[in-house]
Design a protein around this motif. Structure first.
Motif, mmCIF file in Angstrom:
data_model
loop_
_atom_site.group_PDB
_atom_site.id
_atom_site.type_symbol
_atom_site.label_atom_id
_atom_site.label_comp_id
_atom_site.label_asym_id
_atom_site.label_seq_id
_atom_site.Cartn_x
_atom_site.Cartn_y
_atom_site.Cartn_z
ATOM 1 N N ALA A 30 0.858 -1.183 0.000
ATOM 2 C CA ALA A 30 0.000 0.000 0.000
ATOM 3 C C ALA A 30 0.899 1.238 0.000
ATOM 4 O O ALA A 30 1.933 1.267 0.687
ATOM 5 C CB ALA A 30 -0.898 0.006 1.231
ATOM 6 N N HIS A 31 0.521 2.225 -0.780
ATOM 7 C CA HIS A 31 1.341 3.436 -0.909
ATOM 8 C C HIS A 31 0.516 4.668 -0.567
ATOM 9 O O HIS A 31 -0.722 4.651 -0.701
ATOM 10 C CB HIS A 31 1.871 3.546 -2.336
ATOM 11 C CG HIS A 31 2.772 2.423 -2.734
ATOM 12 N ND1 HIS A 31 4.127 2.439 -2.503
ATOM 13 C CD2 HIS A 31 2.504 1.218 -3.311
ATOM 14 C CE1 HIS A 31 4.658 1.307 -2.932
ATOM 15 N NE2 HIS A 31 3.700 0.549 -3.433
ATOM 16 N N PRO A 32 1.164 5.755 -0.134
ATOM 17 C CA PRO A 32 0.420 6.976 0.170
ATOM 18 C C PRO A 32 -0.441 7.410 -1.016
ATOM 19 O O PRO A 32 -0.015 7.340 -2.168
ATOM 20 C CB PRO A 32 1.525 7.998 0.456
ATOM 21 C CG PRO A 32 2.689 7.173 0.907
ATOM 22 C CD PRO A 32 2.613 5.917 0.095
ATOM 23 N N GLY A 33 -1.646 7.844 -0.719
ATOM 24 C CA GLY A 33 -2.575 8.224 -1.769
ATOM 25 C C GLY A 33 -2.425 9.664 -2.209
ATOM 26 O O GLY A 33 -2.145 10.550 -1.397
ATOM 27 N N VAL A 34 -2.604 9.874 -3.496
ATOM 28 C CA VAL A 34 -2.595 11.225 -4.051
ATOM 29 C C VAL A 34 -3.801 11.372 -4.979
ATOM 30 O O VAL A 34 -4.016 10.553 -5.873
ATOM 31 C CB VAL A 34 -1.305 11.526 -4.846
ATOM 32 C CG1 VAL A 34 -1.367 12.924 -5.464
ATOM 33 C CG2 VAL A 34 -0.079 11.405 -3.944
ATOM 34 N N TYR A 59 3.603 6.389 -5.141
ATOM 35 C CA TYR A 59 2.281 6.822 -4.704
ATOM 36 C C TYR A 59 1.177 6.089 -5.454
ATOM 37 O O TYR A 59 1.365 5.651 -6.597
ATOM 38 C CB TYR A 59 2.121 8.334 -4.910
ATOM 39 C CG TYR A 59 3.142 9.136 -4.150
ATOM 40 C CD1 TYR A 59 2.982 9.390 -2.792
ATOM 41 C CD2 TYR A 59 4.312 9.587 -4.778
ATOM 42 C CE1 TYR A 59 3.949 10.090 -2.080
ATOM 43 C CE2 TYR A 59 5.278 10.293 -4.070
ATOM 44 C CZ TYR A 59 5.082 10.536 -2.719
ATOM 45 O OH TYR A 59 6.035 11.219 -2.017
ATOM 46 N N THR A 60 0.037 5.974 -4.797
ATOM 47 C CA THR A 60 -1.164 5.488 -5.461
ATOM 48 C C THR A 60 -1.976 6.707 -5.864
ATOM 49 O O THR A 60 -2.423 7.474 -5.006
ATOM 50 C CB THR A 60 -1.983 4.569 -4.539
ATOM 51 O OG1 THR A 60 -1.210 3.386 -4.273
ATOM 52 C CG2 THR A 60 -3.302 4.179 -5.190
ATOM 53 N N VAL A 61 -2.125 6.893 -7.166
ATOM 54 C CA VAL A 61 -2.694 8.135 -7.693
ATOM 55 C C VAL A 61 -4.066 7.882 -8.307
ATOM 56 O O VAL A 61 -4.240 6.945 -9.105
ATOM 57 C CB VAL A 61 -1.753 8.750 -8.759
ATOM 58 C CG1 VAL A 61 -2.289 10.094 -9.240
ATOM 59 C CG2 VAL A 61 -0.341 8.902 -8.185
#
Length: 257
Positions: A30-34, A59-61
């Motif tokens: 899981a990656h920080p959301g943008v 990032y998860t964009v």
């Protein structure tokens, strides 16, 4: 760059279903959301390429079609290279659609986008970042103001009408923003003249918002968009440097976890 995995997704909202583009590193983490807000020309190959580049940095964009009330992407058919001066009919079609995205609707949608992100395994728990281009800059500010508990960083590039005299102008929301902000203004931008930049700076400073605002000398409104006549490669690369630095500070530090 890290390889990415992409998909088209649907986000339920109070007013229907917003189609969106989702991109994230090609792994199981899981990656920080943008949340990436489009410009008026909408989701298209150039914009998805920008989202992919951002995702490749960890990032998860999510790129929502903010004009979903008027149909799925593409809402308006566009040429491969966009020059509004040569094709004034483009804004004749887009203008009314933009005006129908009222601040109330935009904030309602933002809540839906952020809520949807919390349900996705690709998005890490914790705060998210927002970045917006042209009209998307105002959407980024409104999202940060409406959801200070969720938004840790917001970047606004060549934004227009950010500090008008209208009662619902984005700058009037400064007191509600707790995120760190960055502004990359275009030089001599008809949509954000010097008096608006001064008004925006004053509102942010008085509200105690952490922010930095720079005017990119020689850059035109829309300078990040490589498929338009406004593109400026040097300014666009500068935008990447500032955007990634902001997101790294806000989303990857120990305090963001």
């Amino acid at each position: 760059m890290t390889a990415v995995r992409t998909s088209s997704v649907d986000i339920p909202t109070a007013d229907g279903v917003a189609d969106a583009y989702l991109t994230h590193p090609e792994d199981t983490a899981a990656h920080p959301g943008v949340l990436l807000y489009m410009d008026a020309f909408g989701i298209r190959p150039h914009l998805t390429a920008m989202a992919d580049r951002l995702a490749s940095s960890g990032y998860t964009v999510v790129v929502p079609n903010v004009f979903y009330r008027h149909g799925r992407t593409p809402v308006v058919e566009l040429p491969e290279f966009i020059d509004p001066h040569q094709r004034p009919d483009i804004f004749e079609r887009i203008g009314p659609i933009m005006r129908e995205l009222t601040p109330e609707r935009a904030v309602r949608d933002a809540g839906a986008y952020l809520e949807w992100m919390t349900t996705r395994p690709e998005v890490a728990n914790g705060p998210v970042g927002v970045t917006g281009y042209c009209m998307g800059a105002a959407l980024a500010m409104r999202t940060a103001a409406a959801h200070p508990d969720r938004v840790a960083a917001a970047a606004c590039f060549h934004g227009g009408n950010l500090a008008t005299e209208d009662p619902d102008s984005p700058h009037r929301l400064a007191e509600h923003i707790t995120a760190e902000l960055y502004f990359g203004h275009a030089d001599q931008d008809h949509a954000l003249p010097p008096e608006q930049i001064e008004r925006l700076d004053r509102a942010l400073t008085e509200a105690g918002v952490r922010y930095r605002a720079e005017v990119y000398e020689g850059a035109a409104h829309g300078y990040t968009q490589a498929d338009t006549a406004s593109y400026d490669r040097d300014a666009a690369e500068r935008h990447w440097t500032e955007l990634l630095a902001l997101l790294d500070r806000a989303l990857n530090s120990e305090g963001a976890s």
